[in-house]
Design an enzyme around this catalytic site. Sequence first.
Site, PDB file in Angstrom:
ATOM      1  N   CYS A  81       3.387  26.123   0.806  1.00  0.00           N
ATOM      2  CA  CYS A  81       2.207  26.124   1.683  1.00  0.00           C
ATOM      3  C   CYS A  81       2.648  26.179   3.149  1.00  0.00           C
ATOM      4  O   CYS A  81       3.253  27.150   3.573  1.00  0.00           O
ATOM      5  CB  CYS A  81       1.308  24.921   1.362  1.00  0.00           C
ATOM      6  SG  CYS A  81      -0.327  25.034   2.123  1.00  0.00           S
ATOM      7  N   HIS A 182       0.184  25.879  -4.228  1.00  0.00           N
ATOM      8  CA  HIS A 182       0.790  24.583  -4.539  1.00  0.00           C
ATOM      9  C   HIS A 182       1.179  24.517  -6.008  1.00  0.00           C
ATOM     10  O   HIS A 182       0.360  24.169  -6.845  1.00  0.00           O
ATOM     11  CB  HIS A 182      -0.199  23.455  -4.219  1.00  0.00           C
ATOM     12  CG  HIS A 182      -0.413  23.253  -2.760  1.00  0.00           C
ATOM     13  ND1 HIS A 182       0.334  22.376  -2.023  1.00  0.00           N
ATOM     14  CD2 HIS A 182      -1.251  23.850  -1.891  1.00  0.00           C
ATOM     15  CE1 HIS A 182      -0.038  22.428  -0.751  1.00  0.00           C
ATOM     16  NE2 HIS A 182      -1.005  23.318  -0.646  1.00  0.00           N
ATOM     17  N   GLU A 184       2.833  22.316  -7.493  1.00  0.00           N
ATOM     18  CA  GLU A 184       2.734  20.931  -7.993  1.00  0.00           C
ATOM     19  C   GLU A 184       1.297  20.553  -8.333  1.00  0.00           C
ATOM     20  O   GLU A 184       1.051  19.490  -8.886  1.00  0.00           O
ATOM     21  CB  GLU A 184       3.332  19.963  -6.962  1.00  0.00           C
ATOM     22  CG  GLU A 184       2.457  19.656  -5.746  1.00  0.00           C
ATOM     23  CD  GLU A 184       2.411  20.756  -4.681  1.00  0.00           C
ATOM     24  OE1 GLU A 184       2.945  21.862  -4.935  1.00  0.00           O
ATOM     25  OE2 GLU A 184       1.846  20.499  -3.606  1.00  0.00           O
TER      26      GLU A 184
END
Lengths: 214, 272
Positions: A81, A182, A184
């Site tokens: 990001c 993202h 994650e």
Amino acid sequence: MIRVAIADYGAGNLVSIARAIEVVGAQPLVIGDAEALRGADALVVPGVGAAAPAMDRLRRRGLVEPILAWIRAGRPVLGICLGLQLLFDGSDEDGAATLGLIPGRTVRLANAPTLPHIGWNTVDWVGHQPLFEGIEPGAAFYFVHSYVAMPDDPGVVIAESEHGSRFPVAIARANLLAVQFHPERSGADGLRLLANFTAIAAAATLDAPVTALA
Amino acid sequence: MLSRRVIPCLDVASGRVVKGTRFVDLVDEGDPVELATRYAAEGADEIVYLDISAAPEGRGTLLGLVERTARTVFIPLTVGGGVRSVSEMRDVLRAGADKVSLNSAAVADPTLINRCAVRFGRQAVVVAIDAAREPAAGDSAAGDSAAGAPLRWTAYVRGGRERTELDAVAWAERAVELGAGELLITSIDRDGTGAGFDTELLRAITDRVGVPVIASGGAAGPADFVRAIREGGADAVLAASIFHRRIHAIGEVKAAMAAAGLVIRSTAGVAA
């Protein structure tokens, strides 16, 4: 087990990244200073928000030079990001000068029907990309951003998405990898991408003995 | 293509999931992490926790819960309820939330929106607005557009208990100007009633703002989700009881959305 340093410079959700790194079988090291970076095999530069405050906090923690040295040495990095955007020369968001490792600028996402661009968007990559190994083409990943980094050299772009216009969402230059979304927070596909990164990092670590990096 | 999101909302109090009707009559509905894990597996695009106890002594419990969730569930987590300052927002983000939703505190001090957006980026700042029609339900006009008067909604704070003087649509626009990156719009009239989302309220707001809008309050079945998007212009739809009580599965809702031609994220186990 490879050790993945996660640069902590005071904002954002590091819990998810650290835990995701752990889940894919690597050891996360949340590092707040240069000293802690020494024991790592790979580096994740996360981040959300605007470039200027992020650069200020990186500077205050003395992390700018070590990150630059790490990347210039060709060691494995994953920017996420804002961590992707910081690799470029500068950002239109607040005029900040950023790390300048990849020629190009971060600009506002053009023609977007809604901004910020928030949610799951399909990602298209071309050819065989080790970072996307084992992930179904057109899989969706989670985005939250309004700005996007535009490299001068389109050759570093390995994946794109569309939100009003097409824009780069993943870049690669040797062991320097970065994604606008993202991983994650992108469910099983995101974890797979992180596993791919740790595998790439493990291979790079074998190829480049530590003595060569002193 | 960007997907329309389906978001289960977990109202939490003292570390448990609770749900009431029109913000009252709370019933215990389980362990938040267990539910969030189930929803992620069923194809939820995001999870929202609203801490409705929001008592200062409960903050530690909430932060612990956020961290346990962030370590277990790898989809985005938004947390709201009781965040009154930049430092409280920082604590929630550091515990593992991706976004924080501001409501009463933003009404009390709108500069909070701007200060949080500057510090964490506007993408991390959700402004939640609880809105009720004027005149209030039960009055003679009963909020019916056929009555001829233009529709109006008023913003409420403190979990819908306290009326403000703010026009909800104007407040939504102002919140975006101040730095909100997303709006979570709950119809108090519809919340927990199963009467469907207030699509007129949603449309009034989505016509005026450029940020994503999450529709909340009143979902009864998959068709309501489609209407919130088609008629209300919502980017995402949120619901609680129908998922908690297994009246409808997330996969069912997504299948209905896909059948209506909406772009959804298909996941394993979700018919697309």
